[in-house]
Design an enzyme around this catalytic site. Structure first.
Site, short mmCIF file in Angstrom:
data_model
loop_
_atom_site.label_atom_id
_atom_site.label_comp_id
_atom_site.label_asym_id
_atom_site.label_seq_id
_atom_site.Cartn_x
_atom_site.Cartn_y
_atom_site.Cartn_z
N THR A 1 6.09 -32.95 32.34
CA THR A 1 7.45 -32.69 31.84
C THR A 1 8.38 -32.48 33.04
OG1 THR A 1 6.56 -31.60 29.88
CG2 THR A 1 8.89 -31.23 30.39
N LYS B 1 10.77 -23.32 33.02
CA LYS B 1 11.16 -24.55 33.76
C LYS B 1 11.82 -25.55 32.82
CE LYS B 1 7.97 -27.51 33.89
NZ LYS B 1 7.46 -28.61 33.10
N LYS C 1 11.88 -34.93 25.54
CA LYS C 1 10.95 -33.82 25.73
C LYS C 1 11.69 -32.52 26.03
CE LYS C 1 7.25 -31.46 26.64
NZ LYS C 1 6.55 -30.85 25.52
N1 LIG Z 1 0.27 -26.47 28.52
C1 LIG Z 1 0.99 -27.06 27.55
O1 LIG Z 1 0.94 -26.65 26.36
C2 LIG Z 1 1.86 -28.24 27.84
C3 LIG Z 1 2.31 -28.54 29.11
N2 LIG Z 1 3.13 -29.63 29.29
C4 LIG Z 1 3.60 -29.98 30.63
O2 LIG Z 1 2.52 -30.63 31.28
C5 LIG Z 1 2.52 -30.33 32.67
C6 LIG Z 1 1.19 -29.69 33.04
O3 LIG Z 1 1.04 -28.54 32.25
P1 LIG Z 1 -0.31 -27.68 32.26
O4 LIG Z 1 -1.49 -28.55 32.33
O5 LIG Z 1 -0.16 -26.71 31.17
O6 LIG Z 1 -0.11 -26.92 33.64
P2 LIG Z 1 -1.15 -26.23 34.61
O7 LIG Z 1 -0.35 -25.21 35.34
O8 LIG Z 1 -2.37 -25.83 33.91
O9 LIG Z 1 -1.55 -27.43 35.61
C7 LIG Z 1 -0.64 -27.88 36.56
C8 LIG Z 1 -1.26 -28.99 37.38
O10 LIG Z 1 -0.34 -29.34 38.43
C9 LIG Z 1 -1.03 -29.24 39.67
N3 LIG Z 1 -0.10 -28.89 40.74
C10 LIG Z 1 0.80 -27.88 40.74
N4 LIG Z 1 1.51 -27.89 41.89
C11 LIG Z 1 1.02 -28.91 42.64
C12 LIG Z 1 1.35 -29.45 43.91
N5 LIG Z 1 2.32 -28.92 44.66
N6 LIG Z 1 0.66 -30.51 44.36
C13 LIG Z 1 -0.32 -31.06 43.60
N7 LIG Z 1 -0.68 -30.62 42.38
C14 LIG Z 1 0.00 -29.55 41.90
C15 LIG Z 1 -2.08 -28.18 39.46
O11 LIG Z 1 -3.06 -28.28 40.46
P3 LIG Z 1 -4.00 -27.00 40.79
O12 LIG Z 1 -5.10 -27.03 39.78
O13 LIG Z 1 -4.45 -27.24 42.18
O14 LIG Z 1 -3.14 -25.77 40.67
C16 LIG Z 1 -2.56 -28.59 38.07
O15 LIG Z 1 -3.40 -29.69 38.14
C17 LIG Z 1 3.75 -29.45 32.89
O16 LIG Z 1 4.81 -30.28 33.28
C18 LIG Z 1 4.00 -28.84 31.53
O17 LIG Z 1 5.35 -28.47 31.35
C19 LIG Z 1 3.47 -30.46 28.27
C20 LIG Z 1 3.04 -30.21 27.00
C21 LIG Z 1 2.25 -29.05 26.68
O1 LIG Z 2 5.51 -28.54 26.59
C1 LIG Z 2 4.80 -27.89 25.82
C2 LIG Z 2 4.83 -28.14 24.41
C3 LIG Z 2 3.92 -27.28 23.62
C4 LIG Z 2 3.87 -27.78 22.20
O2 LIG Z 2 4.45 -28.82 21.88
O3 LIG Z 2 3.21 -27.10 21.41
#
Ligand SMILES: NC(=O)C1=CN([C@@H]2O[C@H](COP(=O)(O)OP(=O)(O)OC[C@H]3O[C@@H](n4cnc5c(N)ncnc54)[C@H](OP(=O)(O)O)[C@@H]3O)[C@@H](O)[C@H]2O)C=CC1
Ligand SMILES: O=CCCC(=O)O
Length: 373
Positions: free
Chosen positions: A152, A295, A227
């Site tokens: 996102t 964010k 989104k």
């Molecule tokens: N969780 C949710 O319900 C949802 C999340 N999203 C979106 O999806 C994305 C991921 O979310 P989510 O999986 O929950 O987040 P997490 O915080 O669990 O994972 C984030 C990922 O980004 C990586 N990362 C962060 N900073 C860096 C960097 N500087 N360089 C390289 N890799 C990096 C992390 O690596 P490392 O493991 O090394 O920290 C990890 O793999 C976000 O944009 C979020 O807004 C969208 C829908 C639903």
């Molecule tokens: O970006 C996160 C969305 C979470 C949801 O759709 O439930």
């Protein structure tokens, strides 16, 4: 077309429309995938068949194995795809490697060895870093390959990643997802895509493994905007729900009963029914980290600002998430925003919906009501 050919070799998808069928069907009898696509150019639900095990998809890369990326990559592996993974913290690759994934030590190497590479990163900064930084994915891109960013981010970030990827001759699709940890595990995400239509069509069977539906929204930036609007609404809803839970408790009602009442009426929502019971217990097991919700509100407010659209409710909600972050709740679930509304009392303790405080407050509210009657 080059991209499609690469993938068409073996790939199939849950909707029975194989890439080879598309490639081999004469243009004037394009019945299958392309016709389906043109019939539902903005929205496609996933059809209900499964990928035949003997038809292995092409080489898929996956960068970013956090809460969302790990189950998404896992579903691709379980569907029989040839998946290569990378994550900044290498240990998060290990469970996927034990399921059969390959590992490369940089995004560049993943992209170089794969036909389509997905990325699921935390925020705009990490999405740019992984795509365009040193040993970033762009370094491994070339004509015939595709990059699908499912993080996102805002439209400007997506556009800049798109330019860098496309400068290599590869194709780019933004495809942020609606749906959280459980839908990611269950392959029930909703993809909001925009960018190269041919990559959308090529990647569709893979999206269908990870999700239940997909929207194609046109130019790069439209998927990101959709989104952000969805998550802006969600962030405000959660803030409002939090206020209601606390107000109900303060006037002597049982917040659990409020959750039940809401679940039966016009404002019922899976979000309230799922998160409400744990919020009442002051528990916030992380599905969607609060820092990511803040964010998204920040980025949505930037989007609104760019078109002079007033969004006062979202702006107020954003302040609340900022307070929650300042109280150390960044990595809790976003439902922990309720903590930002709890005022210190009883010697610095905040309300935790304890039955003791509920009962005593109910009594004093009733006493107050009698006194003023
Ligand atoms: N969780 C949710 O319900 C949802 C999340 N999203 C979106 O999806 C994305 C991921 O979310 P989510 O999986 O929950 O987040 P997490 O915080 O669990 O994972 C984030 C990922 O980004 C990586 N990362 C962060 N900073 C860096 C960097 N500087 N360089 C390289 N890799 C990096 C992390 O690596 P490392 O493991 O090394 O920290 C990890 O793999 C976000 O944009 C979020 O807004 C969208 C829908 C639903
Ligand atoms: O970006 C996160 C969305 C979470 C949801 O759709 O439930």
């Amino acid at each position: 077309m080059e991209m499609a050919k690469t993938l068409m070799v073996n790939a199939n998808c849950r909707n029975h429309l194989s890439f080879s069928a598309i490639l081999n069907s004469p243009k004037n009898t394009k019945f299958s995938f392309s016709k389906t696509m043109s019939m539902c150019s903005s929205f496609c639900p996933r059809a209900s068949s499964s990928t035949p095990k003997d038809e292995l998809p092409a080489r898929i890369g996956f960068l970013g194995l956090g809460i969302m990326g790990s189950p998404m990559a896992q579903n691709l592996i379980k569907a029989g795809c040839d998946v290569t993974v990378w994550n900044r913290t290498k240990s998060k690759c290990d469970p996927l490697i034990s399921l059969g994934a390959k590992y490369k030590s940089s995004p560049e190497e993943v992209a170089a060895s794969c036909d389509v590479t997905f990325s699921m990163l935390a925020d705009p900064e990490s999405a740019v870093e992984v795509a365009c930084g040193n040993h970033g994915a762009a370094g491994g891109m070339s004509p015939g390959k595709g990059y699908v960013d499912v993080s996102t981010v805002d439209g400007a970030t997506s556009t800049s990643i798109s330019s860098r990827i496309k400068s290599t001759g590869a194709l780019y699709l933004e495809a942020p997802v609606s749906g959280s940890k459980k839908p990611a595990e269950d392959g029930q995400l909703i993809f909001l895509t925009a960018g190269d239509k041919s990559l959308y069509e090529t990647a569709a069977p893979l999206l269908d493994i990870m999700g239940k539906s997909r929207f194609y929204l046109g130019d790069v930036g439209n998927g990101a905007a959709m989104k952000l609007v969805v998550n802006m609404i969600m962030g405000s809803m959660m803030a409002s729900f939090s206020e209601g839970l606390l107000l109900s408790e303060k006037v002597g009602l049982d917040p659990s009963t409020l959750v039940e009442v809401i679940s039966q009426g016009a404002i019922s929502s899976p979000m309230y029914s799922t998160k409400g019971p744990s919020m009442v217990q002051s528990l916030y097991p992380t599905a969607f980290p609060l820092k990511h919700q803040q964010k998204d509100l920040r980025l949505a407010l930037g989007l609104a600002e760019s078109v002079s659209q007033p969004t006062p409710i979202a702006a107020a909600a954003n302040e609340l998430y900022k307070v929650a972050k300042s109280r150390g709740l960044s990595n809790q679930d976003f439902s922990a925003v309720i903590e930002a509304l709890k005022v210190a009392r009883f010697g610095g303790q905040t309300s935790s919906f304890s039955s003791e405080t509920r009962v005593s407050r109910r009594r004093s509210v009733r006493r107050g009501a009698c006194a003023s009657a």
